[in-house]
Each structure stands twice: as C-alpha cells, then as structure tokens.
Design a protein around this motif. Structure first.
Motif, short mmCIF file in Angstrom:
data_model
loop_
_atom_site.label_atom_id
_atom_site.label_comp_id
_atom_site.label_asym_id
_atom_site.label_seq_id
_atom_site.Cartn_x
_atom_site.Cartn_y
_atom_site.Cartn_z
N ARG A 207 55.22 32.55 41.85
CA ARG A 207 54.22 33.42 41.26
C ARG A 207 52.82 32.96 41.66
O ARG A 207 52.53 31.76 41.65
N HIS A 208 51.96 33.91 42.01
CA HIS A 208 50.58 33.57 42.37
C HIS A 208 49.70 33.65 41.13
O HIS A 208 49.74 34.63 40.38
N ILE A 209 48.93 32.59 40.90
CA ILE A 209 47.95 32.57 39.82
C ILE A 209 46.57 32.58 40.48
O ILE A 209 46.17 31.61 41.13
N GLY A 210 45.87 33.69 40.33
CA GLY A 210 44.58 33.85 40.98
C GLY A 210 43.43 33.25 40.20
O GLY A 210 43.60 32.75 39.08
N THR A 211 42.27 33.33 40.78
CA THR A 211 41.07 32.73 40.18
C THR A 211 40.78 33.30 38.81
O THR A 211 40.44 32.54 37.87
N ALA A 212 40.88 34.60 38.64
CA ALA A 212 40.56 35.22 37.34
C ALA A 212 41.46 34.68 36.25
O ALA A 212 40.99 34.36 35.13
#
Length: 395
Positions: free
Chosen positions: A7-12
C-alpha cells in the motif's frame, strides 16, 4: 509467485497521521505531560525550555504547562530526563527507562567509561580502582541527599574536585574535572538522572538524582519494544529514519523490525514501515490546524528524511550549522516558517513558504502565538541552539 503489492502512503496521509498522533490539532491535544510524552515516546531534553514548550503546544489547557510538567518531572517523577538515543538527553515516561537503557544505553555507556579511563591514564590521573571508589562514595552521597548539585556532592566526596588535562599538546587541550566526566558517565549508565534545576524551568543547571529502579532487560527485546513504540507514534518511516532516530546499526534496526512483525509500505522516498495492522487508511484531522513548536521539537526532529513536511529551501533559515532545528511554524502538517520571542516578551513569527497559506492560516497562527504568550508570561526564552531566522526575529 506474483510481486507483493504494498500500500502506498502519500504525503497528505503522512501529514494527517503526524497531526493526530503528535497531538497537534485542537481535538487531539493531551490532558497531561505524561500523555504528551507517551504519545511522542520521547521529548528532546537538551534545551530545558524546549521540554515545556513542546508540552505546552500539545496540552488542551496550556495554562497548566509549567506546573504540570514540573510535577511530572520533579514531584511524581513520572517523567525522567536521561541520556537516550544518539547519546542525547531526552525526557521519557519513567516506565520506559529500562527499555531505553537496555536498547541504547549500554553500548554507549561502555564506550564512555572506557574513554574516561583512557583520558585519565593519558594525563597521569588515578586509575580505575580509584575511580570506582569515588563512584561508590558519590552514589552513596547522592542516595543520602536525594538530589544534589555536583558542587554539593564534591563537599561529601572531595575527590570529585580532582582535575586532569585532556588532549595535552593538541589544539583542543583542556582541563576536565572528575565530577563533570564521572557524573556524565553515570548518567549514560543509567545510575543517575537529572533532577530539579537550580533556577526556573528555562535553567540548564541541574541537580542530579538517583535513577529510578528498573529491571535489566534483554537488549534485543528492548530494541523491539522501543522501535515498536516509535513506529506506532511516527510511522511510516524508512529504514534510514529508524537508523538515524535510534542511533543503532542497520542490522539492529532490521532485527527489531522483524521481531515486531513490521509491515512494509510504499512511500515517495521508497520503502517504509509501520507496525503490524497500521497500513490502512486513516481519517484526517477534523479541522485545519496551526502550531508553534520549539527548537528541537520531537516532531520537527523525528525523521531523517524531512522533505514531506519541511521544504529543503527553508532549512538554511530554520537550522543551525549542526543540524539542530529552531522554532518552527506549522500549518496543516508542514513547516511554513519560524517564530521567536523578543526582549519585551512578544511572540513574533514569519511565514517563509507562502504557497496555500492565506488568511485562515494567518489567523490560526496568530491565535497560537497568543496562546503561547498567555502561559509563558514574563519568562524570556532563548533557544540553546540559535538559528538565523530566530536571531533575526528576536532582534
């Protein structure tokens, strides 16, 4: 076998996690200094004022900051100031002292004692047996007194006043006193801790006190415990972040990650880690938020890779030459400027990154400055590590 999709966890989302878990939004603020320290795992303790400022920024009732923090540190002793990661002074929840000592302190302590004995031998000072006698006598004196300054302990054990020349003949030659070096070693070894300061809550002159009793833990288990707590508060984080924050070797970091069953996720910087079960999406803060955090705040200093919350262009103004962050202004999960206190007590601030920062942000920042001024009162604060913007604003 197909490749595992992380899973990708982005900056926001990282900024949302930071806001809530670091207790920086109004709805997430804590009720006590113990709750703040527990949420952050550790508060930087090198600058005494920064401990109170970090707590005050996160307390629901900021007016209680000084009294409650002093109660926790010196009354109930539910918080303790001691050496921890990277041979740095932090404030920890007392129940973590055994974990910190076993996970990070022992190796550093052995190195520091060996260095002291080597320096004394090179100077022709008394040997290890002599130092052991002085140590035993000093600890007994401290136990009798409860807490004491180095000068007070030297009245009980005069050999603490002995001096020796350090690095003779070199450009950095100096004269060291046994009390200064020995008490520092005893602190790293977990035998003594900082007690109540001689002055106000901004004073850096501390008494010493016996360290709280704690069991001897297995180093590997202690490392897993500490890393798990930090990831729960600050995850996701990269391997480099973890290595930097703990000060451990990369093999120790990887062993601890395996021990806690950490889950790998995708970050903009590469692979990151969270505690098992924490990779799912999180709800963001219910409201926009601003914060004025002190120099060395654990949020600003929490990660080695900081681009996701602090633009590289802001660093020359907000950091000193040794990499210590100064007072910062935050808006919705990112650093946008800095603040300072002037000689007349006024809290002043400046936005350095104007993108997306409008009237709402300025109103919220001004409210935080007023909130800070309301509990700091007549106390004057000068950061221990001064930065270009702080110097300019405070002038």
């Amino acid at each position: 076998m197909g490749e595992v999709v992380r899973r990708h966890i982005g900056t926001a989302e990282r900024r949302d996690r930071l806001a809530l878990r670091q207790r920086l939004t109004a709805s997430a603020r804590a009720e006590s200094p113990e709750e703040v320290a527990g949420a952050l795992v550790a508060l930087h303790g090198t600058d005494p004022a920064a401990v109170h400022l970090a707590v005050g920024a996160r307390l629901a009732d900021a007016a209680k900051t000084v009294g409650e923090t002093e109660r926790a540190l010196y009354g109930d002793r539910s918080l303790v100031r001691m050496h921890g990661m990277r041979h740095t002074v932090f404030v920890f929840p007392t129940e973590l002292t055994a974990v910190v000592h076993a996970s990070t302190g022992r190796t550093v302590a052995a190195r520091e004692r060996a260095r002291l004995l080597k320096n004394m031998a090179e100077a022709g000072a008394p040997d290890a047996a002599w130092l052991a006698e002085v140590e035993e006598s000093t600890l007994a004196a401290l136990a009798r007194r409860g807490q004491a300054t180095a000068a007070e302990l030297a009245r009980d054990e005069p050999r603490l006043k002995e001096q020796f020349t350090y690095a003779a003949g070199k450009s950095y030659e100096g004269v060291h006193t046994v009390s200064t070096r020995l008490l520092r070693v005893l602190g790293v070894e977990g035998k003594v801790v900082r007690g109540r300061p001689l002055g106000s809550w901004t004073s850096s002159q501390f008494r010493w006190a016996p360290a709280p009793e704690h069991p001897e833990l297995d180093p590997g288990a202690a490392q897993a415990e500490l890393l798990g707590r930090w990831l729960a508060a600050c995850g996701p984080a990269t391997e480099d972040d973890l290595k930097w924050w703990t000060g451990w070797r990369v093999t120790e970091v990887r062993r601890a990650l395996t021990a806690i069953g950490a889950e790998a996720v995708s970050l903009d910087e590469g692979t990151g880690y969270v505690v098992d079960g924490d990779a799912g999406p999180v709800a963001g803060p219910a409201e926009p938020w601003a914060a004025l955090l002190p120099g060395l705040d654990p949020t600003a200093m929490g990660w080695q890779q900081r681009d996701w919350y602090l633009a590289p262009g802001l660093r020359p103004a907000l950091f000193d030459g040794s990499g210590n962050v100064g007072p910062t202004v935050w808006w919705n999960g990112r650093v946008i400027g800095g603040w300072a206190q002037r000689a007349d007590g006024e809290i002043v601030w400046r936005v350095l990154e104007g993108e997306g920062v409008g009237r709402e942000a300025e109103t919220a920042i001004a409210a935080e400055a007023e909130r800070l001024a309301s509990w700091v009162g007549t106390t004057r604060i000068t950061p221990r590590f001064r930065t270009p913007l702080e110097r300019e604003l405070s002038a």
